[in-house]
Scaffold this motif. Structure first.
Motif, PDB file in Angstrom:
ATOM      1  N   GLN A 113       9.132  10.748  -5.949  1.00  0.00           N
ATOM      2  CA  GLN A 113       9.342  10.254  -4.596  1.00  0.00           C
ATOM      3  C   GLN A 113       8.503  11.051  -3.608  1.00  0.00           C
ATOM      4  O   GLN A 113       8.328  12.249  -3.736  1.00  0.00           O
ATOM      5  CB  GLN A 113      10.820  10.365  -4.236  1.00  0.00           C
ATOM      6  CG  GLN A 113      11.173   9.741  -2.882  1.00  0.00           C
ATOM      7  CD  GLN A 113      12.652   9.816  -2.606  1.00  0.00           C
ATOM      8  OE1 GLN A 113      13.413  10.339  -3.438  1.00  0.00           O
ATOM      9  NE2 GLN A 113      13.080   9.331  -1.463  1.00  0.00           N
ATOM     10  N   SER A 114       7.967  10.372  -2.583  1.00  0.00           N
ATOM     11  CA  SER A 114       7.113  11.005  -1.579  1.00  0.00           C
ATOM     12  C   SER A 114       7.903  11.275  -0.302  1.00  0.00           C
ATOM     13  O   SER A 114       8.883  10.582   0.007  1.00  0.00           O
ATOM     14  CB  SER A 114       5.927  10.089  -1.263  1.00  0.00           C
ATOM     15  OG  SER A 114       5.287  10.489  -0.083  1.00  0.00           O
ATOM     16  N   THR A 115       7.474  12.297   0.448  1.00  0.00           N
ATOM     17  CA  THR A 115       8.086  12.549   1.755  1.00  0.00           C
ATOM     18  C   THR A 115       7.525  11.634   2.829  1.00  0.00           C
ATOM     19  O   THR A 115       8.043  11.587   3.933  1.00  0.00           O
ATOM     20  CB  THR A 115       7.830  14.004   2.200  1.00  0.00           C
ATOM     21  OG1 THR A 115       6.423  14.228   2.260  1.00  0.00           O
ATOM     22  CG2 THR A 115       8.470  14.979   1.236  1.00  0.00           C
ATOM     23  N   ALA A 116       6.415  10.940   2.515  1.00  0.00           N
ATOM     24  CA  ALA A 116       5.764  10.034   3.474  1.00  0.00           C
ATOM     25  C   ALA A 116       5.434  10.756   4.774  1.00  0.00           C
ATOM     26  O   ALA A 116       5.644  10.237   5.863  1.00  0.00           O
ATOM     27  CB  ALA A 116       6.629   8.805   3.741  1.00  0.00           C
ATOM     28  N   ALA A 117       4.910  11.973   4.653  1.00  0.00           N
ATOM     29  CA  ALA A 117       4.520  12.760   5.829  1.00  0.00           C
ATOM     30  C   ALA A 117       3.117  13.313   5.635  1.00  0.00           C
ATOM     31  O   ALA A 117       2.734  13.696   4.530  1.00  0.00           O
ATOM     32  CB  ALA A 117       5.503  13.904   6.055  1.00  0.00           C
ATOM     33  N   ILE A 118       2.360  13.342   6.732  1.00  0.00           N
ATOM     34  CA  ILE A 118       1.007  13.892   6.755  1.00  0.00           C
ATOM     35  C   ILE A 118       0.983  15.013   7.796  1.00  0.00           C
ATOM     36  O   ILE A 118       1.516  14.859   8.893  1.00  0.00           O
ATOM     37  CB  ILE A 118      -0.033  12.817   7.134  1.00  0.00           C
ATOM     38  CG1 ILE A 118      -0.054  11.710   6.090  1.00  0.00           C
ATOM     39  CG2 ILE A 118      -1.422  13.438   7.305  1.00  0.00           C
ATOM     40  CD1 ILE A 118      -0.508  12.162   4.714  1.00  0.00           C
ATOM     41  N   ALA A 119       0.353  16.134   7.462  1.00  0.00           N
ATOM     42  CA  ALA A 119       0.243  17.247   8.390  1.00  0.00           C
ATOM     43  C   ALA A 119      -1.110  17.214   9.091  1.00  0.00           C
ATOM     44  O   ALA A 119      -2.134  16.930   8.471  1.00  0.00           O
ATOM     45  CB  ALA A 119       0.401  18.573   7.661  1.00  0.00           C
ATOM     46  N   LEU A 120      -1.110  17.491  10.380  1.00  0.00           N
ATOM     47  CA  LEU A 120      -2.325  17.642  11.171  1.00  0.00           C
ATOM     48  C   LEU A 120      -2.296  19.022  11.818  1.00  0.00           C
ATOM     49  O   LEU A 120      -1.396  19.323  12.605  1.00  0.00           O
ATOM     50  CB  LEU A 120      -2.416  16.558  12.253  1.00  0.00           C
ATOM     51  CG  LEU A 120      -3.532  16.730  13.288  1.00  0.00           C
ATOM     52  CD1 LEU A 120      -4.908  16.659  12.629  1.00  0.00           C
ATOM     53  CD2 LEU A 120      -3.408  15.680  14.399  1.00  0.00           C
ATOM     54  N   LEU A 121      -3.266  19.867  11.472  1.00  0.00           N
ATOM     55  CA  LEU A 121      -3.347  21.212  12.032  1.00  0.00           C
ATOM     56  C   LEU A 121      -4.537  21.271  12.974  1.00  0.00           C
ATOM     57  O   LEU A 121      -5.688  21.094  12.563  1.00  0.00           O
ATOM     58  CB  LEU A 121      -3.493  22.246  10.917  1.00  0.00           C
ATOM     59  CG  LEU A 121      -2.387  22.238   9.854  1.00  0.00           C
ATOM     60  CD1 LEU A 121      -2.578  23.390   8.881  1.00  0.00           C
ATOM     61  CD2 LEU A 121      -1.001  22.283  10.482  1.00  0.00           C
ATOM     62  N   ILE A 122      -4.269  21.524  14.246  1.00  0.00           N
ATOM     63  CA  ILE A 122      -5.295  21.542  15.277  1.00  0.00           C
ATOM     64  C   ILE A 122      -5.217  22.855  16.046  1.00  0.00           C
ATOM     65  O   ILE A 122      -4.258  23.615  15.922  1.00  0.00           O
ATOM     66  CB  ILE A 122      -5.134  20.351  16.248  1.00  0.00           C
ATOM     67  CG1 ILE A 122      -3.701  20.299  16.785  1.00  0.00           C
ATOM     68  CG2 ILE A 122      -5.517  19.044  15.578  1.00  0.00           C
ATOM     69  CD1 ILE A 122      -3.441  19.172  17.739  1.00  0.00           C
ATOM     70  N   GLU A 123      -6.228  23.112  16.867  1.00  0.00           N
ATOM     71  CA  GLU A 123      -6.285  24.382  17.588  1.00  0.00           C
ATOM     72  C   GLU A 123      -5.313  24.428  18.754  1.00  0.00           C
ATOM     73  O   GLU A 123      -4.589  25.408  18.930  1.00  0.00           O
ATOM     74  CB  GLU A 123      -7.713  24.618  18.098  1.00  0.00           C
ATOM     75  CG  GLU A 123      -8.718  24.844  17.005  1.00  0.00           C
ATOM     76  CD  GLU A 123     -10.116  25.047  17.541  1.00  0.00           C
ATOM     77  OE1 GLU A 123     -10.955  25.559  16.784  1.00  0.00           O
ATOM     78  OE2 GLU A 123     -10.376  24.690  18.706  1.00  0.00           O
ATOM     79  N   ASP A 124      -5.296  23.372  19.571  1.00  0.00           N
ATOM     80  CA  ASP A 124      -4.524  23.425  20.820  1.00  0.00           C
ATOM     81  C   ASP A 124      -4.185  22.005  21.230  1.00  0.00           C
ATOM     82  O   ASP A 124      -5.071  21.225  21.598  1.00  0.00           O
ATOM     83  CB  ASP A 124      -5.343  24.123  21.905  1.00  0.00           C
ATOM     84  CG  ASP A 124      -4.631  24.170  23.243  1.00  0.00           C
ATOM     85  OD1 ASP A 124      -3.436  23.841  23.292  1.00  0.00           O
ATOM     86  OD2 ASP A 124      -5.268  24.543  24.244  1.00  0.00           O
ATOM     87  N   ILE A 125      -2.931  21.631  21.176  1.00  0.00           N
ATOM     88  CA  ILE A 125      -2.520  20.262  21.485  1.00  0.00           C
ATOM     89  C   ILE A 125      -2.759  19.927  22.952  1.00  0.00           C
ATOM     90  O   ILE A 125      -2.880  18.761  23.325  1.00  0.00           O
ATOM     91  CB  ILE A 125      -1.034  20.053  21.125  1.00  0.00           C
ATOM     92  CG1 ILE A 125      -0.669  18.565  21.137  1.00  0.00           C
ATOM     93  CG2 ILE A 125      -0.141  20.837  22.064  1.00  0.00           C
ATOM     94  CD1 ILE A 125      -1.413  17.712  20.171  1.00  0.00           C
ATOM     95  N   ALA A 126      -2.876  20.952  23.822  1.00  0.00           N
ATOM     96  CA  ALA A 126      -3.114  20.699  25.243  1.00  0.00           C
ATOM     97  C   ALA A 126      -4.556  20.282  25.508  1.00  0.00           C
ATOM     98  O   ALA A 126      -4.853  19.722  26.567  1.00  0.00           O
ATOM     99  CB  ALA A 126      -2.773  21.939  26.068  1.00  0.00           C
ATOM    100  N   ASN A 127      -5.459  20.552  24.574  1.00  0.00           N
ATOM    101  CA  ASN A 127      -6.850  20.157  24.748  1.00  0.00           C
ATOM    102  C   ASN A 127      -6.976  18.648  24.543  1.00  0.00           C
ATOM    103  O   ASN A 127      -6.524  18.120  23.524  1.00  0.00           O
ATOM    104  CB  ASN A 127      -7.722  20.901  23.720  1.00  0.00           C
ATOM    105  CG  ASN A 127      -9.205  20.749  24.005  1.00  0.00           C
ATOM    106  OD1 ASN A 127      -9.686  19.666  24.315  1.00  0.00           O
ATOM    107  ND2 ASN A 127      -9.934  21.845  23.880  1.00  0.00           N
ATOM    108  N   PRO A 128      -7.578  17.915  25.500  1.00  0.00           N
ATOM    109  CA  PRO A 128      -7.703  16.456  25.351  1.00  0.00           C
ATOM    110  C   PRO A 128      -8.397  16.040  24.062  1.00  0.00           C
ATOM    111  O   PRO A 128      -8.094  14.982  23.498  1.00  0.00           O
ATOM    112  CB  PRO A 128      -8.531  16.059  26.588  1.00  0.00           C
ATOM    113  CG  PRO A 128      -8.248  17.122  27.589  1.00  0.00           C
ATOM    114  CD  PRO A 128      -8.096  18.392  26.802  1.00  0.00           C
TER     115      PRO A 128
END
Length: 324
Positions: free
Chosen positions: A55-70
């Motif tokens: 069974q899968s968790t059906a989740a994908i991770a996104l790792l970014i530097e700064d969510i406040a950056n447009p």
């Protein structure tokens, strides 16, 4: 856990007690099990008890530097378009440009059994962390290739965009063109600096190293550097800024010292058309950057094999002229 138990010469229940910091485990046994766990790269799965086999968790991770950056927000928007169609959940983590923080987040995402990871890589050698985790969750990198490995990556034409922007400044008659940039330890910065230098070659001009200032991480640092450049005896008549934070700092400096200069920058800026200096911006579709990366990740999750792919998206130059 069975593999750890076999390698350590203990029972599975002993491994379980070590992982849960349980009692009734001799210290030498605990150390032996922990050593095997580290050697095998075992990642305890916090969701395993709630999952049936396969069974899968059906989740994908996104790792970014700064969510406040447009820029980061636009990437997340593009990723979400794709994962929504795939009926997955998006989990976002911010690295603050720290390789250590990024590595720990990657391990945590694997412990939480995400189906795959999209990563805007921090500066650092990714060979060890990739070898440790890629077998558990496929990875696609965004905006810059990770150092130390050959991996799937979706990029912008950083060199070509910078070359075009600086070439535009030459076409406007400028020869003393400064460069205000971020870290060149990451490929994005080094490619943009390379495009700047190539534009000088294109126009038969020599680069003045004194007009290049690097390793700035925020708008304030860029502002201070630009003020110093503009206050010098041989001040530039134009400045190229290699990302949106650098552009903001340069524009603040020009206003502060009342300098009449042209500015070119990489990344779009909100309200650019209202500014009182000639401004040329390297623009692109950051949403498409996230979308293409997510599409490639789901292809890998679905079993697509083959050599790592490098996808380069084009940029364009948007010129904002000052109204008379």
């Amino acid at each position: 856990m069975h593999h750890v138990a076999a390698a350590a010469g203990v029972s599975v229940s002993t491994v379980s007690r070590v992982l849960s910091n349980g009692r009734y485990v001799r210290e030498d046994t605990r150390l032996k099990v922990q050593k095997v766990i580290a050697e095998l790269g075992f990642q305890p799965n916090r969701l395993a008890q709630g999952l049936r086999p396969g069974q899968s968790t059906a989740a994908i991770a996104l790792l970014i530097e700064d969510i406040a950056n447009p820029f980061s927000a636009a990437i997340a928007h593009g990723v979400e378009e794709v994962i929504r169609q795939q009926q997955h959940l998006l989990v976002v983590g911010t690295t603050d440009r720290s390789f250590e923080q990024q590595s720990e987040l990657m391990r945590e995402m694997v412990r939480r059994r995400v189906d795959g990871m999209l990563v805007v890589p921090a500066a650092g050698d990714h060979s060890a962390i990739h070898a440790e985790l890629n077998k558990w969750a496929p990875m696609v990198f965004i905006d810059r290739p990770p150092r130390g490995i050959d991996a799937d990556v979706v990029l912008l034409d950083n060199r070509g965009g910078a070359r075009q922007a600086v070439g535009h400044l030459f076409e406007r008659g400028h020869r003393r063109i400064a460069y205000v940039g971020g870290a060149t330890s990451v490929p994005t910065g080094s490619r943009r600096l390379s495009g700047y230098r190539q534009a000088f070659k294109d126009h038969g001009a020599d680069v003045d190293q004194q007009l290049i200032t690097l390793d700035h991480h925020d708008a304030e640092s860029a502002r201070v550097a630009a003020v110093d450049l503009l206050a010098g005896n041989s001040a530039p008549t134009a400045i190229f800024a290699d990302n949106n934070r650098m552009s903001v700092g340069v524009l603040k400096a020009a206003h502060e010292v009342n300098a009449t200069i042209d500015v070119a920058g990489f990344d779009d800026l909100e309200l650019a058309e209202l500014l009182s200096v000639p401004l040329a911006l390297v623009t692109y579709d950051a949403v498409a950057l996230g979308r293409r990366a997510a599409e490639l990740l789901f292809a890998r999750i679905g079993g697509e094999a083959g050599k790592p792919r490098r996808i380069t998206l084009p940029t364009s130059l948007q010129v904002h002229s000052v109204s008379p």
